[in-house]
Structures are given as structure tokens and as C-alpha cells.
Design an enzyme around this catalytic site. Structure first.
Site, PDB file in Angstrom:
ATOM      1  N   MET A   1       0.828  -1.213   0.000  1.00  0.00           N
ATOM      2  CA  MET A   1       0.000   0.000   0.000  1.00  0.00           C
ATOM      3  C   MET A   1       0.858   1.257   0.000  1.00  0.00           C
ATOM      4  O   MET A   1       0.451   2.295   0.500  1.00  0.00           O
ATOM      5  CB  MET A   1      -0.957   0.001   1.198  1.00  0.00           C
ATOM      6  CG  MET A   1      -1.955  -1.152   1.159  1.00  0.00           C
ATOM      7  SD  MET A   1      -3.448  -0.826   2.112  1.00  0.00           S
ATOM      8  CE  MET A   1      -2.764  -0.596   3.735  1.00  0.00           C
ATOM      9  N   GLY A   2       2.055   1.179  -0.545  1.00  0.00           N
ATOM     10  CA  GLY A   2       2.933   2.340  -0.573  1.00  0.00           C
ATOM     11  C   GLY A   2       3.594   2.579   0.763  1.00  0.00           C
ATOM     12  O   GLY A   2       3.638   1.680   1.617  1.00  0.00           O
ATOM     13  N   LEU A   4       6.738   2.821   1.323  1.00  0.00           N
ATOM     14  CA  LEU A   4       7.654   1.688   1.279  1.00  0.00           C
ATOM     15  C   LEU A   4       8.762   1.804   2.318  1.00  0.00           C
ATOM     16  O   LEU A   4       9.176   2.888   2.692  1.00  0.00           O
ATOM     17  CB  LEU A   4       8.281   1.572  -0.112  1.00  0.00           C
ATOM     18  CG  LEU A   4       7.314   1.383  -1.287  1.00  0.00           C
ATOM     19  CD1 LEU A   4       8.089   1.208  -2.581  1.00  0.00           C
ATOM     20  CD2 LEU A   4       6.389   0.199  -1.054  1.00  0.00           C
ATOM     21  N   GLU A   6      12.245  -0.934   4.034  1.00  0.00           N
ATOM     22  CA  GLU A   6      13.183  -2.004   3.669  1.00  0.00           C
ATOM     23  C   GLU A   6      12.500  -3.374   3.614  1.00  0.00           C
ATOM     24  O   GLU A   6      12.935  -4.259   2.859  1.00  0.00           O
ATOM     25  CB  GLU A   6      14.347  -2.032   4.670  1.00  0.00           C
ATOM     26  CG  GLU A   6      15.417  -3.066   4.366  1.00  0.00           C
ATOM     27  CD  GLU A   6      16.014  -2.950   2.978  1.00  0.00           C
ATOM     28  OE1 GLU A   6      16.314  -4.001   2.377  1.00  0.00           O
ATOM     29  OE2 GLU A   6      16.183  -1.799   2.482  1.00  0.00           O
ATOM     30  N   GLY A   7      11.447  -3.560   4.380  1.00  0.00           N
ATOM     31  CA  GLY A   7      10.725  -4.829   4.303  1.00  0.00           C
ATOM     32  C   GLY A   7      10.150  -5.064   2.914  1.00  0.00           C
ATOM     33  O   GLY A   7      10.250  -6.168   2.358  1.00  0.00           O
ATOM     34  N   HIS A   8       9.545  -4.020   2.333  1.00  0.00           N
ATOM     35  CA  HIS A   8       9.020  -4.137   0.969  1.00  0.00           C
ATOM     36  C   HIS A   8      10.146  -4.397  -0.029  1.00  0.00           C
ATOM     37  O   HIS A   8      10.021  -5.243  -0.921  1.00  0.00           O
ATOM     38  CB  HIS A   8       8.281  -2.853   0.571  1.00  0.00           C
ATOM     39  CG  HIS A   8       7.092  -2.540   1.408  1.00  0.00           C
ATOM     40  ND1 HIS A   8       7.038  -1.429   2.228  1.00  0.00           N
ATOM     41  CD2 HIS A   8       5.909  -3.181   1.567  1.00  0.00           C
ATOM     42  CE1 HIS A   8       5.864  -1.398   2.840  1.00  0.00           C
ATOM     43  NE2 HIS A   8       5.167  -2.443   2.465  1.00  0.00           N
ATOM     44  N   GLN A  32      -9.974  -2.738   2.998  1.00  0.00           N
ATOM     45  CA  GLN A  32      -9.357  -3.406   4.148  1.00  0.00           C
ATOM     46  C   GLN A  32      -9.225  -2.462   5.340  1.00  0.00           C
ATOM     47  O   GLN A  32      -8.598  -2.797   6.348  1.00  0.00           O
ATOM     48  CB  GLN A  32      -8.013  -4.013   3.770  1.00  0.00           C
ATOM     49  CG  GLN A  32      -6.933  -3.063   3.341  1.00  0.00           C
ATOM     50  CD  GLN A  32      -5.790  -3.796   2.648  1.00  0.00           C
ATOM     51  OE1 GLN A  32      -5.949  -4.311   1.547  1.00  0.00           O
ATOM     52  NE2 GLN A  32      -4.636  -3.840   3.287  1.00  0.00           N
ATOM     53  N   GLN A 142      -2.140 -12.759   7.048  1.00  0.00           N
ATOM     54  CA  GLN A 142      -2.376 -12.436   5.646  1.00  0.00           C
ATOM     55  C   GLN A 142      -1.778 -13.502   4.733  1.00  0.00           C
ATOM     56  O   GLN A 142      -2.427 -13.968   3.792  1.00  0.00           O
ATOM     57  CB  GLN A 142      -1.776 -11.072   5.320  1.00  0.00           C
ATOM     58  CG  GLN A 142      -1.826 -10.686   3.856  1.00  0.00           C
ATOM     59  CD  GLN A 142      -1.276  -9.298   3.626  1.00  0.00           C
ATOM     60  OE1 GLN A 142      -2.015  -8.319   3.650  1.00  0.00           O
ATOM     61  NE2 GLN A 142       0.022  -9.199   3.408  1.00  0.00           N
ATOM     62  N   SER A 174       7.186  -1.325   9.529  1.00  0.00           N
ATOM     63  CA  SER A 174       5.805  -1.146   9.099  1.00  0.00           C
ATOM     64  C   SER A 174       5.625   0.264   8.580  1.00  0.00           C
ATOM     65  O   SER A 174       6.241   1.212   9.092  1.00  0.00           O
ATOM     66  CB  SER A 174       4.843  -1.389  10.273  1.00  0.00           C
ATOM     67  OG  SER A 174       3.529  -0.977   9.949  1.00  0.00           O
TER      68      SER A 174
END
Length: 305
Positions: A1-2, A4, A6-8, A32, A142, A174
């Protein structure tokens, strides 16, 4: 969902290591978010996101791996072509419901969340027709739901799950962390500390639910007492939503960890708005007035295979 982080990017790197072309979807999905949740204030950082992805693609190009070839950023009219998105219950529209998985853990307090997740992912999978899709371990429920959806609807894609990326102090990365100022950010690591304490009990040989979670609740109670002893200008209160010890496939709560299957430790807390701030205090997005829900989990690996 943008928004962003480092996890993404780690998921994009994993995708590039296994595929020649990587599509990145960016879409803040309204369905959601519950009716009273933070859709309107959710961080939108498009320019920064594009800079990060361009930089990552340069890195991938130099490394001779797969490349980010497409950014898929649809409008809401594209994703919901006939009716506007509806987050009410039961809601009007075409939805995908994966039950009972969607009613557990996060689903107990966010009843439309996984309906929205499954629906938008089904739409994305149908539009893109990906060989593989990549999700982060931080959102364990998820990933379990998406795996179930792919199996039950015979979708021709493989679900891959990348490891949770953490800050140096253990806080799971997050997009919502930008809401946390210095004070709430420091207190927010309680969730990872709680799960690590329970994990340590498991590694010491504890298998019974009460014996494992006792360590978690010890940390929780200690941190609550610590906050109670602070002045209002130093305090960062939080509420525990749940601490779970569940089967890794069904997410149903277990009384004893099956040594051949392991289990999933997970939890959610809500960082409450600050009641008082001092001049010069480093505040998060929204001046620490926005409640912030933090989730995290640790997989307890099987001890006997």
C-alpha cells in the site's frame, strides 16, 4: 500500500532473485480499512516510493538479476469498476471471504480487514497473472489466508513468504511506524520483547501454552507497571489486543505445541495517543495523536521432524 520501507524492498529483491521480471503493485485499498479506521490519514509517499524503487532497480541491474519492469498503481475505479468500495458489514459489492481464518486474531477486532485483503489480492492476481507472489512474514495471518485462497480457488500462482525485517532494536518494520514519535517508538518495542520472551521459553523446552505465554505476560505486566510510574509527559501507554499461540496452518489456538509442526507466536498492541507533550519533543506523523496498531509474530520451528 505504498509508504515503502526495507521490508518491501527485501520482497522485491527476493522476487528479482527468482524471476526475470518483477511487478510492484502500489494501491491503498479502501476495503481493508474499517469504517472508523485510518484510511484518510494513511501515509502516501509516492515520490519517495518511486525514488526507492528506481534506486533498487539500479542495484538489481548492477547485480545481473531480475529487474523491476512494472509499477502497477491502479485507480479505485479500475479496482472496483461497478460499485464503489464498501467497508460496511455486510457491504455491497463482490467480495472474497476466507473463513474461518479471516475471523481469527486480527479478524476479531477488524472484521472487514481480511475480506478486503483477499478481495484486492484476487483482483491483482487476475489482472497480472503472476507466476509467483511475495508477502512478508510480519503479516503472518495475511500470508496464511492468501495461501488458502490460492489453494481453494485453484489459482495458478505460487505464494512466497519473505522474512520479517526489523529495526535494530527489534521493532518490526511497518508503514505505520511513521506515526510513532520518539517516545511511542521507544515503548513500541514491547511487542517484539514479549514474543522473544515466549520464544525463549519454547527454546528452553516448554511446550504447554500456559508455560510459554507466562513469559510473555511477565514482560507485558512489567512494561505496564513501568509506564504507570512515569509522569504524563514521559508516558507512552499501550493496550494489548491479543497474544496468540496458534497452529501454523489453521491459526487456531493450541494448548500444546505439536513438536512436528511447531507453532506461530503472534500479537497485536495499540499505541495510544500521547496525553501530554513537551516543547521540542520529536513527534511522529499526526503529532502522536493517531492510535497506532502494531502487529508482529515469531514462528516456532518444529523441534522434531
Amino acid at each position: 500500500m505504498g509508504a515503502l520501507h526495507e521490508g518491501h524492498l527485501s520482497l522485491a529483491r527476493l522476487a528479482a532473485a527468482e524471476n526475470s521480471e518483477v511487478f510492484v503493485s502500489i494501491y491503498v485499498n479502501p476495503t481493508q480499512f474499517g469504517v472508523h479506521e485510518d484510511l484518510d490519514s494513511y501515509p502516501v509517499t509516492w515520490d519517495r516510493d518511486m525514488t526507492m524503487l528506481n534506486k533498487l532497480d539500479d542495484e538489481l541491474k548492477a547485480g545481473g538479476k531480475g529487474r523491476i519492469t512494472t509499477i502497477f498503481a491502479p485507480s479505485t475505479k479500475i479496482m472496483y469498476p461497478t460499485l464503489p468500495p464498501d467497508s460496511t458489514i455486510p457491504g455491497a459489492g463482490s467480495f472474497v471471504n476466507i473463513t474461518p481464518l479471516a475471523t481469527l486474531l486480527e479478524g476479531k477486532s477488524r472484521p472487514v480487514f481480511f475480506r478486503g485483503v483477499a478481495t484486492v489480492c484476487m483482483k491483482l492476481f487476475n489482472i497480472v497473472e503472476p507466476d509467483r507472489v511475495y508477502f512478508g512474514q510480519k503479516d503472518v495471518q495475511q500470508s496464511v489466508i492468501i495461501k488458502r485462497m490460492v489453494t481453494d480457488f485453484h489459482l495458478n500462482t505460487e505464494v512466497r513468504v519473505g522474512a520479517t525485517k526489523r529495526e535494530e532494536d527489534g521493532l518490526a518494520m511497518s508503514s505505520r511506524n511513521v506515526y510513532l514519535g520518539e517516545r511511542r517508538r521507544k515503548a513500541g518495542i514491547v511487542l517484539s520483547q514479549v514474543l522473544r520472551a515466549a520464544e525463549a521459553a519454547y527454546k528452553m523446552g516448554k511446550k504447554d501454552r500456559d508455560d510459554i505465554l507466562m513469559f510473555a505476560w511477565y514482560v507485558i505486566n512489567d512494561r505496564i507497571m513501568e509506564q504507570d510510574g512515569l509522569a504524563e509527559t514521559e508516558r507512552a501507554r499501550f493496550e494489548i489486543d491479543y497474544i496468540s499461540l496458534a497452529d501454523p496452518n489453521t491459526l487456531e489456538e493450541v494448548q500444546t505445541v505439536n513438536e512436528s509442526k511447531g507453532a506461530v507466536l503472534s500479537g497485536a498492541i495499540k499505541m495510544l495517543p500521547l496525553k501530554a507533550v513537551v516543547d521540542g519533543e520529536k513527534l511522529g506523523l499526526g503529532d502522536d495523536k493517531v492510535p497506532v496498531r502494531l502487529i508482529d509474530n515469531i514462528v516456532l520451528e518444529p523441534s522434531r521432524k
